[in-house]
Write an enzyme that holds these catalytic residues in place. Structure first.
Site, short mmCIF file in Angstrom:
data_model
loop_
_atom_site.label_atom_id
_atom_site.label_comp_id
_atom_site.label_asym_id
_atom_site.label_seq_id
_atom_site.Cartn_x
_atom_site.Cartn_y
_atom_site.Cartn_z
N CYS A 92 -2.00 -0.17 2.59
CA CYS A 92 -2.61 1.03 2.03
C CYS A 92 -1.75 2.27 2.13
O CYS A 92 -2.13 3.33 1.62
CB CYS A 92 -3.97 1.27 2.68
SG CYS A 92 -5.06 -0.15 2.54
N HIS A 147 -7.22 9.73 4.98
CA HIS A 147 -7.23 8.34 4.55
C HIS A 147 -8.69 7.89 4.48
O HIS A 147 -9.10 7.26 3.51
CB HIS A 147 -6.43 7.48 5.53
CG HIS A 147 -6.26 6.06 5.07
ND1 HIS A 147 -5.75 5.75 3.83
CD2 HIS A 147 -6.56 4.88 5.68
CE1 HIS A 147 -5.73 4.43 3.69
NE2 HIS A 147 -6.21 3.88 4.80
N LYS A 157 -12.73 8.62 -0.70
CA LYS A 157 -13.14 7.22 -0.86
C LYS A 157 -14.58 7.09 -1.34
O LYS A 157 -14.94 6.12 -2.00
CB LYS A 157 -12.96 6.47 0.46
CG LYS A 157 -11.53 6.47 1.02
CD LYS A 157 -10.55 5.78 0.13
CE LYS A 157 -9.20 5.53 0.82
NZ LYS A 157 -8.42 6.76 1.04
N PHE A 168 -2.53 -1.55 7.03
CA PHE A 168 -2.55 -2.65 7.98
C PHE A 168 -1.19 -2.75 8.67
O PHE A 168 -0.16 -2.42 8.11
CB PHE A 168 -2.85 -3.97 7.28
CG PHE A 168 -4.32 -4.25 7.06
CD1 PHE A 168 -5.29 -3.33 7.41
CD2 PHE A 168 -4.73 -5.45 6.52
CE1 PHE A 168 -6.63 -3.58 7.22
CE2 PHE A 168 -6.07 -5.72 6.32
CZ PHE A 168 -7.02 -4.79 6.67
#
Length: 413
Positions: free
Chosen positions: A180, A307, A336, A399
């Site tokens: 990401c 994020h 998001k 990740f």
């Protein structure tokens, strides 16, 4: 632990000397679940309209919400680029054709020469939807369909290859795949290319599209929410997966006014394969390095695009990192809840929303967030904020502890 993290972050900031020269952002364009282009995205953010909807992606049976881009299915690639045909490249083309972006790149190509304009893109799954279909269509001997084109659709470089080909460029091209953080790290690489005189201009960006691998993969990790995601909320349940694409044209500043990349920071804490360091160690280092490279202190940051995935661990770790670097009460929000988590495209979308914020004097609130986690130190915006801004920080954490932070701001007075 906070003292230890603060020391690490300060050391990272001090290691960046002298500050970098700003990199001009000459043009940008994006597509996401809110709509196609800057005007549609801004209108949705101002009106409070989310792009999330109950999962209706073909072949899925999941109780979750997704950020699906309208119209992708109806826009196949022109025949000239048929060998690249896949959902991911359709999204990329849609973004390239928004807001006059392809024309601005053509002008740069005319000015500098095709060989002096590079391409750096980020993606996490590339065209894996085509691979999923190919494996379902294997013959009795297990052979993949003859028409399956791994190099042009599934290979992570396929996106860079397509963008370079579509725009008629001949400079260096690279694809970054660090989960990401992929399409945030493209800005850092572009700054290094320009400093090394590999290019005179760089097209940076990224694209990631909905597919069964990510939808069922994150469901298997128990990371998806059965309602629209609620970043930083005390009752947050997990992510809503989205898709999108975005691109920016970067050049050496050379005076003038406009938007610019002021700084970048990268780290790789490798704490865990899929979980961040619980105290946000790597995230704090990336943010501090970003500010150090920009030659600015925490007080210069007007707003942060988080994020903000809406998972319990990620949101908490980012809040702790923000506290370490910016102190308590830093104004911030996540997009998001508007677009979903676009994975490999999350970094570029955060960066381009930051550009909109700077141009419009507007910071969107964290949509779907009802009650901020009381353990959080940051000031999560629950209402939109209208005021001029000079510097916006944006984060993208992937990740494996792949972290990237960008500071975007203005050129000139």
């Amino acid at each position: 632990m906070f003292l230890e993290l603060e020391t690490q972050a300060q050391a990272s900031a001090l290691a960046v000397s002298p500050p970098m020269s700003p990199i001009a952002i000459r043009a940008y364009a994006l597509v996401n679940a809110l709509g196609l282009g800057r005007t549609a995205t801004l209108a949705a953010l101002r009106s409070g309209r989310s792009g999330l909807r109950p999962c209706d992606f073909p072949g899925t049976d999941l109780a979750t919400w997704i950020g699906r881009v309208e119209g992708v299915e109806a826009l196949p690639l022109p025949a000239r680029w048929a060998r690249y045909e896949c959902r991911n490249h359709r999204l990329a083309r849609m973004a390239l054709e928004c807001d006059g972006f392809a024309d601005r790149v053509a002008a740069a190509c005319e000015h500098y020469g095709a060989g002096r304009v590079g391409v750096i893109v980020g993606t996490s799954t590339s065209g894996i939807l085509e691979t999923e279909a190919a494996y379902r269509d294997r013959d009795a001997q297990g052979r993949l369909p003859r028409g399956f084109r791994y190099r042009q659709v599934q290979n992570t470089f396929a996106l860079a290859d397509f963008v370079r080909d579509y725009l008629g460029l001949a400079g260096p091209a690279v694809a970054i795949s660090t989960a990401c953080s992929s399409s945030a790290k493209v800005f850092a690489s572009a700054a290094r290319w320009l400093a090394a005189d590999w290019c005179d201009a760089v097209v940076v960006g990224g694209a990631d599209s909905l597919c069964l691998t990510t939808l069922y993969g994150f469901a298997a990790l128990e990371l998806v929410s059965d309602e629209p995601c609620r970043p930083a909320d005390v009752l947050r349940k997990g992510i809503s997966i989205g898709e999108g694409a975005g691109f920016a044209l970067l050049e050496r500043a050379g005076g003038g006014s406009g938007l610019a990349l002021l700084g970048y920071g990268e780290s790789a804490d490798a704490y865990h394969m899929s979980s961040p360091h619980p105290e946000g160690a790597g995230a704090a280092v990336a943010m501090a390095e970003c500010l150090g490279r920009a030659g600015l202190g925490p007080g210069a940051v007007d707003y942060t695009v988080l994020h903000g995935t809406a998972t319990r661990g990620n949101d908490s770790a980012e809040d702790r990192a923000l506290h370490t670097v910016l102190g308590p009460g830093a104004p911030c929000s996540s997009i998001k809840g508007w677009t979903g988590h676009t994975l490999g495209a999350a970094g570029i979308l955060n960066a381009l929303v930051a550009c909109l914020c700077l141009e419009e004097g507007f910071a969107p609130h964290s949509l779907q967030t009802r009650r901020v986690d009381p353990d959080f130190s940051a000031h999560i915006l629950l209402e939109p904020r209208y005021r001029p801004m000079n510097a916006v920080l944006c984060n993208a954490f992937g990740f494996g502890g792949n972290n990237a932070s960008l500071l975007l701001g203005r050129l000139g007075p």
